[in-house]
Write an enzyme that holds these catalytic residues in place. Structure first.
Site, PDB file in Angstrom:
ATOM      1  NE  ARG A  54      -2.547   0.377   3.473  1.00  0.00           N
ATOM      2  CZ  ARG A  54      -2.340  -0.012   4.147  1.00  0.00           C
ATOM      3  NH1 ARG A  54      -1.247   1.469   5.093  1.00  0.00           N
ATOM      4  NH2 ARG A  54      -3.296  -0.972   5.675  1.00  0.00           N
ATOM      5  CE1 TYR A  58     -13.463  12.881 -17.317  1.00  0.00           C
ATOM      6  CE2 TYR A  58     -13.328  12.932 -14.645  1.00  0.00           C
ATOM      7  CZ  TYR A  58     -13.700  12.869 -16.039  1.00  0.00           C
ATOM      8  OH  TYR A  58     -13.908  11.326 -15.033  1.00  0.00           O
ATOM      9  CG  ASP A 106      -6.774  17.360 -14.509  1.00  0.00           C
ATOM     10  OD1 ASP A 106      -5.724  16.689 -15.400  1.00  0.00           O
ATOM     11  OD2 ASP A 106      -7.797  17.077 -14.145  1.00  0.00           O
ATOM     12  CE  LYS A 157     -10.138   9.243 -18.663  1.00  0.00           C
ATOM     13  NZ  LYS A 157      -9.897  10.796 -18.318  1.00  0.00           N
TER      14      LYS A 157
END
Ligand SMILES: *Cc1c(COP(=O)(O)O)cnc(C)c1O
Length: 379
Positions: free
Chosen positions: A48, A100, A172, A197
């Site tokens: 983790r 977005y 972003d 993406k």
């Protein structure tokens, strides 16, 4: 001396050797790691927190973005959610108005419940941004080019405001990818990516990245990262590394296709407006050229009627009607119903995201085949 960016896509920071001479890093599919002795560690204790396959990916993204550190998350939204952990209750954030849709959703649900507030404005106008800043403002949250109307924000101007008012500058950078734009070099404190993406590039896996510019921010983010558990799995980390190896060639081809298609779309009688930062008449053309190394492969366009828009979506054969972007396959989306379905109607319409507005993510197919497909769909 560091390598150039297309070399970094393949070799990361370079000099990495793997067991048995393996070329790509192995997938360390393990949850935990044995300790060599009491109080000793191999450098990895529990996946983790960190994992060697993921660490290689994180180092590659840091090299590409010029970041101090990067954490690889399960999705772009997980990266954005981690970023919200940096804001205390009462903080106000000035955002680009056509973000977005998922970003608006997390701000307006999770963010508001934490007593954060958000203003959405046209950040391509720095004077408007300055007017929105109040004593509670703690961050600027920018997408450039924006999604889906392709507005360009001057990142250097945002950095000046961030310095003047002591704000975090968060960018972003999904739409251009680190291959074409590096916000940290222009003063950003944090860079977010949907790795789903361009970085992944094959429409086959989800990922997100949060890049930090300073050791202080990196330390806080690493702490929240291991605490909330936003980690990307080892296998997905491998897929991302594999995708990034071809980032440079994919983006060059996608961009060259996009330039041809944008010019072609402009001549079509049923197309009323084309939004592509690579067209010299685009209002953000100069600013984008001053801060990015290219114009990418995202095109939006407005057609003459809702009927034409629906026909295009139904008739495309090669181009796929699907959400998402940046992959090798060309995808067309209907932002009004898909990516921006949760944005309030008045806001959407003010931005021009209406029944006639389509967004096209150009892939690496042959440009002539893509144009022929659009031509038959627009007939
Ligand atoms: C897709 C996307 C996101 C969210 O990323 P996921 O990987 O889908 O969670 C955030 N920002 C932008 C600009 C995006 O396109």
């Amino acid at each position: 001396m560091g390598y150039k960016i297309d070399t970094q896509c393949i070799h990361g920071k370079g000099g990495q050797e793997h067991s048995y001479g393996a070329i790509p890093i192995p997938i360390y599919q393990t949850a935990t790691f044995s300790h060599p002795g009491i109080g000793q560690s191999t450098g990895y204790d529990y996946s983790r927190e960190s994992n060697p396959t993921r660490a290689e990916l994180e180092n590659t993204i840091s090299a590409l973005e010029g970041a101090y550190d990067t954490v690889a998350c399960s999705t772009g939204m997980a990266a954005l959610s981690l970023c919200l952990e940096l804001l205390e209750a009462g903080a106000h954030v000035v955002c680009s108005e056509d973000l977005y849709g998922g970003s608006v959703r997390i701000f307006e649900s999770v963010g508001r419940r934490r007593d954060l507030s958000f203003s959405y404005i046209d950040t391509s106008d720095a004077a408007l941004v300055e007017q929105e800043i109040t004593p509670a403002t703690k961050a600027l949250y920018i997408e450039t080019p924006s999604n889906p109307t392709m507005k360009v924000t001057d990142l250097r101007a945002m950095k000046r405001l961030a310095d003047q008012y002591n704000l975090l500058l968060i960018v972003d950078n999904t739409f251009l990818s680190p291959y074409l734009q590096n916000p940290i070099a222009l003063g950003a404190d944090l860079v977010i990516h949907s790795g789903t993406k361009f970085l992944g590039g094959h429409n086959d896996t989800l990922a997100g990245f949060l890049c930090t510019a300073s050791p202080e921010l990196a330390e806080k983010i690493r702490y929240y990262y291991k605490t909330v558990g936003s980690s990307l799995a080892p296998f997905d980390s491998f897929l991302l590394l594999r995708g990034i190896k071809t980032l440079a060639v994919r983006i060059e081809k996608q961009q060259s296709n996009a330039r041809k298609i944008a010019r072609w779309l402009k001549e079509q009688p049923r197309v009323e407006q084309v939004y592509y930062v690579g067209l010299p008449e685009h209002p953000g053309y100069e600013v984008n050229a001053s801060q990015a190394r290219g114009t990418g492969s995202m095109i939006s366009f407005r057609v003459d009627s809702e009927e034409t828009a629906r026909k295009v979506l139904e008739k495309v054969r090669l181009i796929v009607y699907a959400e998402s972007l940046g992959g090798v396959e060309s995808l067309i989306t209907y932002p009004m119903l898909q990516t921006h379905g949760d944005v309030p109607k008045e806001v959407r319409e003010k931005l021009g995201i209406t029944e006639t507005f389509l967004r096209f993510s150009v892939g690496i197919e042959d440009a002539e085949d893509l144009i022929a497909d659009l031509a038959q769909a627009l007939e």
